[in-house]
Design a protein around this motif. Structure first.
Motif: not given
Length: 193
Positions: A84-89, A108-115, A152-161
């Motif tokens: 994906g793109i930084l984990g977003v697939k 996507g489900v992004v488990k990598s905290s760095e991504k 543009v909206e960002l939802h990035n508080t859990t693994f579901n980004v």
């Protein structure tokens, strides 16, 4: 005496803290309604405002992406590859009846905290401080609103980004404004007895 001093100090500290929270809340309300300057939302280097399906599909094809079958009218779904793109697939795009983008959702489900941190920081670097919400250390829930009617909206508080791109007033083709005099004349002649 010392206990009384501590008690007064804590009371003053609490009142000061509450007033700061109230002041911050008032300022955030003002920012919510103010669009960010002339910049608009961009998706893969294309302006989201009045983005046609044809233009977007050409760009995605150059990136090696092809839609997979969708059974929803005016919706195209793409896989962004195994990494994906930084984990977003996944990318899902909704178009209006005239084939202009209404909404694009990258998820996507992004488990990598760095991504996840990199994704949030990338959006802040590109668009600045959000109008609504927050992004701290790359994490958060935020919205950037632009004068061209996009956001543009960002939802990035859990693994579901989720990263959502919206054109609130997508383009619709208009009539040319020209009058076909010959067609009107023929129609008028045919309606005479």
């Amino acid at each position: 005496m010392f206990k009384r001093f501590i008690s007064i100090f804590l009371s003053v500290f609490i009142l000061f803290s509450l007033s700061e929270v109230s002041f911050a809340a008032d300022n955030s309300t003002d920012r919510q309604t103010t669009p960010i300057a002339e910049q608009g939302a961009e998706l893969f280097g294309l302006k989201v405002n009045n983005l046609s399906k044809e233009s977007l599909e050409k760009r995605l094809a150059t990136m090696g992406l092809q839609p997979y079958p969708s059974y929803k009218k005016d919706v195209a779904t793409y896989s962004l590859g195994p990494d994906g793109i930084l984990g977003v697939k996944e990318l899902s795009i909704a178009f209006n009846d005239d084939d202009y983008l209404i909404k694009a959702t990258m998820s996507g489900v992004v488990k990598s905290s760095e991504k996840r941190q990199s994704l949030g920081r990338l959006l802040v670097k590109k668009y600045g401080t959000p109008n609504i919400g927050f992004v701290r250390n790359g994490y958060g829930r935020a919205k950037w609103v632009f004068k061209d009617g996009t956001y543009v909206e960002l939802h990035n508080t859990t693994f579901n980004v989720l990263v959502i791109y919206v054109d609130q007033q997508p383009k619709v083709p208009s009539e040319s404004g020209q009058i076909d005099v010959e067609a009107l004349y023929e129609k008028n002649e045919q309606s005479k007895p």
